[in-house]
Design a protein around this motif. Structure first.
Motif, PDB file in Angstrom:
ATOM      1  N   VAL A  65      -1.899   4.622   9.686  1.00 20.55           N
ATOM      2  CA  VAL A  65      -1.783   3.822   8.207  1.00 20.55           C
ATOM      3  C   VAL A  65      -1.035   4.617   7.241  1.00 20.55           C
ATOM      4  CG1 VAL A  65      -4.073   2.676   9.098  1.00 20.55           C
ATOM      5  CG2 VAL A  65      -4.089   4.902   7.900  1.00 20.55           C
ATOM      6  N   CYS A  66      -0.772   3.670   6.309  1.00 23.45           N
ATOM      7  CA  CYS A  66      -0.054   4.235   5.086  1.00 23.45           C
ATOM      8  C   CYS A  66      -0.431   3.206   3.836  1.00 23.45           C
ATOM      9  CB  CYS A  66       1.172   4.467   5.323  1.00 23.45           C
ATOM     10  SG  CYS A  66       2.319   3.148   5.614  1.00 23.45           S
ATOM     11  N   LYS A 121       8.087   4.234  -1.178  1.00 24.31           N
ATOM     12  CA  LYS A 121       7.629   4.893   0.306  1.00 24.31           C
ATOM     13  C   LYS A 121       6.130   4.573   0.598  1.00 24.31           C
ATOM     14  CE  LYS A 121      10.625   9.098  -0.244  1.00 24.31           C
ATOM     15  NZ  LYS A 121      10.694  10.468  -0.227  1.00 24.31           N
ATOM     16  N   CYS A 122       5.794   4.695   1.913  1.00 25.78           N
ATOM     17  CA  CYS A 122       4.507   4.199   2.524  1.00 25.78           C
ATOM     18  C   CYS A 122       4.078   5.608   2.747  1.00 25.78           C
ATOM     19  CB  CYS A 122       4.333   3.538   3.661  1.00 25.78           C
ATOM     20  SG  CYS A 122       2.838   2.320   4.069  1.00 25.78           S
ATOM     21  N   VAL A 123       2.906   6.131   2.152  1.00 32.73           N
ATOM     22  CA  VAL A 123       2.284   7.418   2.096  1.00 32.73           C
ATOM     23  C   VAL A 123       0.997   7.313   2.927  1.00 32.73           C
ATOM     24  CG1 VAL A 123       1.255   9.174   0.762  1.00 32.73           C
ATOM     25  CG2 VAL A 123       2.855   7.708  -0.230  1.00 32.73           C
ATOM     26  N   ALA A 124       1.118   8.258   3.910  1.00 29.23           N
ATOM     27  CA  ALA A 124      -0.015   7.995   4.865  1.00 29.23           C
ATOM     28  C   ALA A 124      -1.149   9.122   4.493  1.00 29.23           C
ATOM     29  CB  ALA A 124       0.421   8.446   6.351  1.00 29.23           C
ATOM     30  N   ALA A 127      -8.654  -4.108  -6.725  1.00 28.78           N
ATOM     31  CA  ALA A 127      -7.165  -3.755  -6.510  1.00 28.78           C
ATOM     32  C   ALA A 127      -7.009  -2.921  -5.305  1.00 28.78           C
ATOM     33  CB  ALA A 127      -6.575  -3.192  -7.819  1.00 28.78           C
ATOM     34  N   ASP A 128      -7.869  -2.061  -5.287  1.00 22.36           N
ATOM     35  CA  ASP A 128      -7.769  -0.969  -4.219  1.00 22.36           C
ATOM     36  C   ASP A 128      -8.227  -1.809  -2.878  1.00 22.36           C
ATOM     37  OD1 ASP A 128      -7.343   0.890  -5.826  1.00 22.36           O
ATOM     38  OD2 ASP A 128      -8.955   2.033  -5.587  1.00 22.36           O
ATOM     39  N   VAL A 129      -9.264  -2.465  -2.584  1.00 27.70           N
ATOM     40  CA  VAL A 129      -9.752  -3.319  -1.557  1.00 27.70           C
ATOM     41  C   VAL A 129      -8.449  -4.264  -1.106  1.00 27.70           C
ATOM     42  CG1 VAL A 129     -11.346  -4.893  -0.563  1.00 27.70           C
ATOM     43  CG2 VAL A 129     -12.098  -2.974  -1.816  1.00 27.70           C
ATOM     44  N   ASP A 130      -8.041  -4.956  -2.223  1.00 23.09           N
ATOM     45  CA  ASP A 130      -6.890  -5.898  -2.186  1.00 23.09           C
ATOM     46  C   ASP A 130      -7.091  -6.980  -1.108  1.00 23.09           C
ATOM     47  OD1 ASP A 130      -4.390  -7.297  -2.599  1.00 23.09           O
ATOM     48  OD2 ASP A 130      -3.249  -5.954  -1.555  1.00 23.09           O
ATOM     49  N   ASP A 174      -4.990  -1.290   0.268  1.00 20.06           N
ATOM     50  CA  ASP A 174      -3.793  -0.866  -0.019  1.00 20.06           C
ATOM     51  C   ASP A 174      -3.317  -0.611  -1.613  1.00 20.06           C
ATOM     52  OD1 ASP A 174      -3.375  -3.399  -0.853  1.00 20.06           O
ATOM     53  OD2 ASP A 174      -1.640  -3.842   0.441  1.00 20.06           O
ATOM     54  N   GLY A 175      -4.458  -0.827  -2.243  1.00 20.29           N
ATOM     55  CA  GLY A 175      -4.228  -0.583  -3.924  1.00 20.29           C
ATOM     56  C   GLY A 175      -4.248   0.779  -4.655  1.00 20.29           C
TER      57      GLY A 175
END
Length: 474
Positions: A77-78, A86-89, A110-113, A118-119
């Motif tokens: 996941v990232c 960039k997608c940060v893992a 926002a974090d749960v989105d 991914d927020g």
């Protein structure tokens, strides 16, 4: 440290500690038999509440849990960083001081989105900045590089992981309210966060997920009104008092041999190690005043004395000062050492054989977690946080997969001491307009499943607080 009281650790655990890795996978709730009888053997319930860590940030790589999704030890996941594209893992973060991210109501959404989880990076870079009170935004502390995707493991958390090896780790514990510290602590003692328009009138209270009324010490001094909040709704101490059940809420009240900034200056006995009001809401509850129980809010010194003397109250809450809270930017090592000392005090107490310790973290602190919280009502649940159960009757090396929140703490207290009476406007004699009775939610698990009351009480496991500092440069 009393070597005679140190319980043996298995070879697998010892090797894992030496290698900085994880122990063999513990038993899980899917395979362990349930024995929910015998709750009355617990005569002392001690809730230790720390601050601002997600489950994945502390136990995401612990064996046997619903942890960070990985394949061959590599995260699958990232989360996208809007600044770089960039997608940060998730990554191992050995830092003792973290900054996390903002963690109010809007940040939780926002974090749960919508379940995409991914927020976290976006919110840590672009969320609203509110530098006031005991800051809950890392940028107020000078952080410019988000560390919300970092996680710790046994190398930084040797004592916490050892408790998980030997007792119960909960991997589906959610903060009860999708918001920040103050509402979480209100839920911890009352099962609600509200704002009341009329002094001492519970019928005037309305649901308040984010802003229930701030304590007088919150915010810059120039903006404080020094007007205490009006928490008029019913809390758990009201029922405890009515049933003659003893309780105490232990805080740092200025008499500790350390100060908020970690210095050792000043006259001992008059130093400034104190618990912020957002973590100490009971002084502002109408019920506590009317029942004449303000004196039950005591210094942490009184906890250590009660533990030593075998006079612990039936229900205990313990909240830290900022330096040992693990609330960013407080050092992980300082909090872990402090918690180890608190647990040691209970284990060395004459009350150990009748005690249950529930160790939790009040909210996720902006740190990454991959599990979508279940929706219970308009308040929560919030994001997933670590949870541990430590008791002579706790199962050994057991991972509890039940869906839980701090509501389960209240439910256990009520089942143990109040004949299962709930904080319920229809039955408690003090009606308020809370939206529901949280303890009765069908999704909520039962903490009795974390115990085997048929077993012989287990010996204490005394850990060295200084061990928590070894891998943090302490």
């Amino acid at each position: 440290m009393n070597a005679r009281l140190i319980a043996p650790i298995t070879l697998a655990v010892a090797l894992a500690v030496a290698q900085g890795g994880a122990a063999l996978a513990p038993a899980s709730s899917a395979s362990a038999a349930t024995d929910a009888s015998g709750i009355q053997k617990i005569r002392h319930i001690i809730i230790i509440m720390q601050e601002n860590r997600s489950f994945d940030s502390y136990f995401g790589t612990y064996p046997g849990v619903n942890g960070i999704p990985m394949r061959n030890g590599v995260p699958t996941v990232c989360v996208t960083d809007p600044a770089s594209g960039k997608c940060v893992a998730p990554y191992h973060d050995p830092a003792d001081v973290n900054y996390g991210g903002p963690h109010g109501q809007k940040d939780a959404v926002a974090d749960v989105d919508g379940g995409r989880m991914d927020g976290f990076i976006d919110r840590s870079e672009h969320g609203d900045i509110k530098c006031q009170g005991f800051n809950h935004d890392p940028r107020c502390q000078g952080s410019t590089i988000p560390d919300v995707m970092g996680y710790h493991d046994r190398r930084e958390l040797p004592n916490y992981w050892t408790y998980a090896d030997n007792f119960v780790l909960q991997d589906a514990m959610f903060e009860p309210n999708a918001s920040w510290s103050l509402p979480e602590h209100l839920f911890m003692v009352s099962e609600w966060s509200a704002h009341c328009s009329v002094p001492d009138d519970p019928s005037s209270c309305a649901n308040a997920l984010q802003s229930p009324g701030m304590p007088p010490d919150f915010g810059p001094k120039r903006l404080r009104t020094n007007v205490p909040p009006n928490y008029a709704w019913t809390d758990l101490t009201y029922l405890l008092h009515a049933h003659g059940v003893s309780w105490a809420y232990y805080i740092f009240a200025g008499s500790e041999p350390d100060t908020e900034d970690g210095s050792l200056t000043g006259r001992q006995g008059r130093l400034g190690a104190r618990t912020p009001g957002i973590w100490n809401p009971l002084p502002y509850f109408t019920t506590v005043h009317r029942d004449g129980q303000l004196s039950n809010i005591e210094s942490i010194d009184d906890f250590y004395a009660a533990a030593k003397n075998g006079t612990l109250p039936s229900v205990v809450w313990i909240c830290p000062n900022s330096r040992v809270s693990e609330h960013p930017p407080a050092a992980v090592s300082s909090g872990q050492a402090y918690v180890t000392g608190v647990i040691n005090a209970v284990m060395q107490s004459p009350d150990w054989n009748s005690s249950a310790i529930f160790l939790g973290w009040d909210d996720w602190g902006g740190f990454y977690d991959h599990v979508k919280p279940p929706t219970v009502d308009q308040n929560g649940y919030g994001l997933r946080v670590p949870g541990l159960v430590i008791s002579p009757y706790a199962r050994s090396g057991y991972v509890d997969h039940q869906t839980l929140s701090f509501d389960a703490y209240a439910k256990f207290i009520e089942d143990d001491f109040l004949g299962s009476q709930r904080i319920d406007p229809k039955t408690d004699g003090r009606p308020d307009p809370r939206p529901d009775v949280r303890e009765n939610q069908a999704i909520l698990g039962d903490l009795r499943n974390d115990f085997d009351f048929s077993q012989k009480p287990r010996a204490p496991l005394i850990l060295d607080p200084s061990k928590a500092m070894v891998n943090a440069g302490g």
